[in-house]
Design an enzyme around this catalytic site. Structure first.
Site, PDB file in Angstrom:
ATOM      1  N   ARG A  54       0.863  -1.173   0.000  1.00  0.00           N
ATOM      2  CA  ARG A  54       0.000   0.000   0.000  1.00  0.00           C
ATOM      3  C   ARG A  54       0.904   1.229   0.000  1.00  0.00           C
ATOM      4  O   ARG A  54       2.112   1.125   0.101  1.00  0.00           O
ATOM      5  CB  ARG A  54      -0.933  -0.018   1.212  1.00  0.00           C
ATOM      6  N   GLN A 208      -2.775   2.370   9.818  1.00  0.00           N
ATOM      7  CA  GLN A 208      -1.429   2.331   9.218  1.00  0.00           C
ATOM      8  C   GLN A 208      -0.405   3.077  10.073  1.00  0.00           C
ATOM      9  O   GLN A 208       0.782   2.774  10.040  1.00  0.00           O
ATOM     10  CB  GLN A 208      -1.449   2.956   7.812  1.00  0.00           C
ATOM     11  N   ASP A 249      -1.593  10.759  -2.191  1.00  0.00           N
ATOM     12  CA  ASP A 249      -1.886   9.771  -3.238  1.00  0.00           C
ATOM     13  C   ASP A 249      -2.129  10.430  -4.582  1.00  0.00           C
ATOM     14  O   ASP A 249      -1.937   9.814  -5.634  1.00  0.00           O
ATOM     15  CB  ASP A 249      -3.096   8.930  -2.853  1.00  0.00           C
ATOM     16  N   LYS A 260      -4.715  10.118   2.947  1.00  0.00           N
ATOM     17  CA  LYS A 260      -5.535   9.264   3.823  1.00  0.00           C
ATOM     18  C   LYS A 260      -6.598  10.061   4.564  1.00  0.00           C
ATOM     19  O   LYS A 260      -6.326  11.169   5.040  1.00  0.00           O
ATOM     20  CB  LYS A 260      -4.594   8.549   4.804  1.00  0.00           C
TER      21      LYS A 260
HETATM   22  O1  MRU Z   1      -4.634   3.385   1.974  1.00  0.00           O
HETATM   23  P1  MRU Z   1      -3.130   3.505   1.996  1.00  0.00           P
HETATM   24  O2  MRU Z   1      -2.525   2.902   3.198  1.00  0.00           O
HETATM   25  O3  MRU Z   1      -2.522   3.024   0.709  1.00  0.00           O
HETATM   26  O4  MRU Z   1      -2.903   5.070   2.083  1.00  0.00           O
HETATM   27  C1  MRU Z   1      -1.598   5.556   2.139  1.00  0.00           C
HETATM   28  C2  MRU Z   1      -1.521   7.013   2.310  1.00  0.00           C
HETATM   29  O5  MRU Z   1      -2.524   7.692   2.457  1.00  0.00           O
HETATM   30  C3  MRU Z   1      -0.182   7.637   2.228  1.00  0.00           C
HETATM   31  O6  MRU Z   1      -0.122   8.787   3.001  1.00  0.00           O
HETATM   32  C4  MRU Z   1       0.076   8.024   0.762  1.00  0.00           C
HETATM   33  O7  MRU Z   1      -0.094   6.912  -0.071  1.00  0.00           O
HETATM   34  C5  MRU Z   1       1.396   8.576   0.567  1.00  0.00           C
HETATM   35  S1  MRU Z   1       2.563   7.262   0.546  1.00  0.00           S
HETATM   36  C6  MRU Z   1       4.115   7.688   0.585  1.00  0.00           C
END
Ligand code: MRU
Length: 369
Positions: A54, A208, A249, A260
């Site tokens: 992820r 996370q 993202d 997130k």
């Molecule tokens: O749902 P996830 O765990 O994939 O979300 C991850 C995030 O929101 C991170 O902050 C984002 O991907 C940046 S990763 C370096």
């Protein structure tokens, strides 16, 4: 980064079997460290969808390796080109928010489609997936050094105590190929001898922060404290946060940031308390086609079970799930939210730090003018 003293990246080709891609399966962390094999495109897609891997940059890198696996599979297909298109669709339909996913898939497809010789196609796919992984690693290191300046200046203002940094979710090395995005400046600052302390948002519902960010900071010896998602505002009101750094993202060309779920609330609290709010945004997370993050960025909705249930280590040592909510209560699980650019102090990219504006970004990335 190191796990129990041994260096790892998050994704690699198995040394004695070039038809197998290996990943760190993030689901059982921090209680178990498990390496999983991916040998088919379908497995790579499952790993992304079910969040064995992820984090935006790692989703992109895994998709690239998924296309490599598709090239291996295409050898036995009557129509290899059609098979590659099909594989791209399977990988694309895993998670909608991180733009790194279509970015990596399109980059792989552009190279692979013109090649008709299957051996050459496999070799090119391998080299390109390796290149994408290397570039992400390089981006992380560069963002780390640019972000160091911000932390260094805050340290100079308060040399008598650690710089308190708040982060949300896991934008750490486990979300990238190595080093992280938001955490890269923390690792660089810590390694440079600057005392830092990190407030780690637990990041419901998948936790996370509590599970992964806390674990990786601990592995690197960085002082940190896990807090509930609702604590950050209180800490900011009491001068206990010097800086917020989060990942992204998908960032629009105008500087709106999808990250997130809950990031937006942290940005509002930071704004109200004059706490600088930085986003570590490698160019692979910037969507140059979008201008209005709230209207245009696709926001993932995940299984409500992630809200109604919670994972943890049982007294037996096994990992299990417990139910939190009443049997009959519905739940809703948006994975991301959008922080408007006006709340973002700056974007830390691999080419430097930009204001969260189109002009600022284009100064660093003029090829997107
Ligand atoms: O749902 P996830 O765990 O994939 O979300 C991850 C995030 O929101 C991170 O902050 C984002 O991907 C940046 S990763 C370096």
């Amino acid at each position: 980064m190191k796990v129990n003293g041994q260096p790892y990246r998050t994704i690699w080709l198995k040394s004695d079997d070039p038809k197998t891609v290996q990943i760190i399966d993030q689901r059982p962390l921090p209680h178990q460290f498990v390496i999983a094999d991916l040998t088919t495109t379908a497995q790579a897609a499952t790993a992304i969808r079910e969040m064995w891997v992820r984090g935006a940059p790692l989703i992109g890198a895994t998709a690239a390796w998924g296309m490599y696996l598709a090239c291996l599979e295409a050898v036995s297909q009557a129509d290899p080109t059609a098979y590659l298109h099909q594989a791209r669709e399977i990988l694309f339909n895993t998670r909608p928010t991180a733009v790194n996913l279509p970015w990596a898939l399109d980059r792989m497809m552009a190279l692979l489609l013109p090649i008709s010789d299957s051996t050459q196609r496999i070799e090119v796919a391998k080299l390109e997936a390796e290149k994408i992984s290397e570039e992400e690693f390089d981006n992380s290191l560069k963002m780390g050094h640019f972000g160091l300046d911000i932390i260094q200046k805050l340290h100079e203002q308060h040399p008598d105590r650690p710089v308190n940094i708040l982060t949300h979710c896991n934008a750490g090395w486990l979300a990238t190929v190595d080093y992280g995005t938001a955490t890269a400046p923390m690792y660089v600052a810590h390694d440079a001898g600057i005392p830092i302390h990190v407030w780690v948002d637990e990041t419901r519902p998948r936790n996370q922060g509590a599970r992964i960010t806390a674990w990786e900071l601990g592995q690197h010896g960085i002082p940190h404290t896990v807090i509930t998602d609702n604590t950050g505002g209180h800490l900011m009101q009491h001068g206990m946060v010097d800086l917020v750094i989060v990942g992204t993202d998908r960032t629009t060309r105008t500087g709106d940031v999808a990250n997130k779920i809950g990031t937006y609330l942290k940005a509002l609290a930071a704004w109200d308390n004059d706490v600088p709010f930085y986003v570590a945004a490698p160019s692979t997370s910037i969507d140059w086609t979008l201008r209005d993050g709230i209207q245009e960025i696709p926001i993932e909705t995940r299984d409500a079970r992630e809200v109604t249930h919670i994972q943890g280590k049982l007294p037996s040592g096994e990992i299990g799930w417990g139910q939190l909510t009443p049997d009959s209560s519905p739940a809703l699980n948006y994975g991301f939210d959008v922080t408007p650019a006006k709340y973002v102090t700056g974007l830390i990219t691999e080419r430097g730090i930009s204001t969260a504006t189109e002009d600022g970004l284009l100064e660093l990335f003029p090829e997107h003018s």
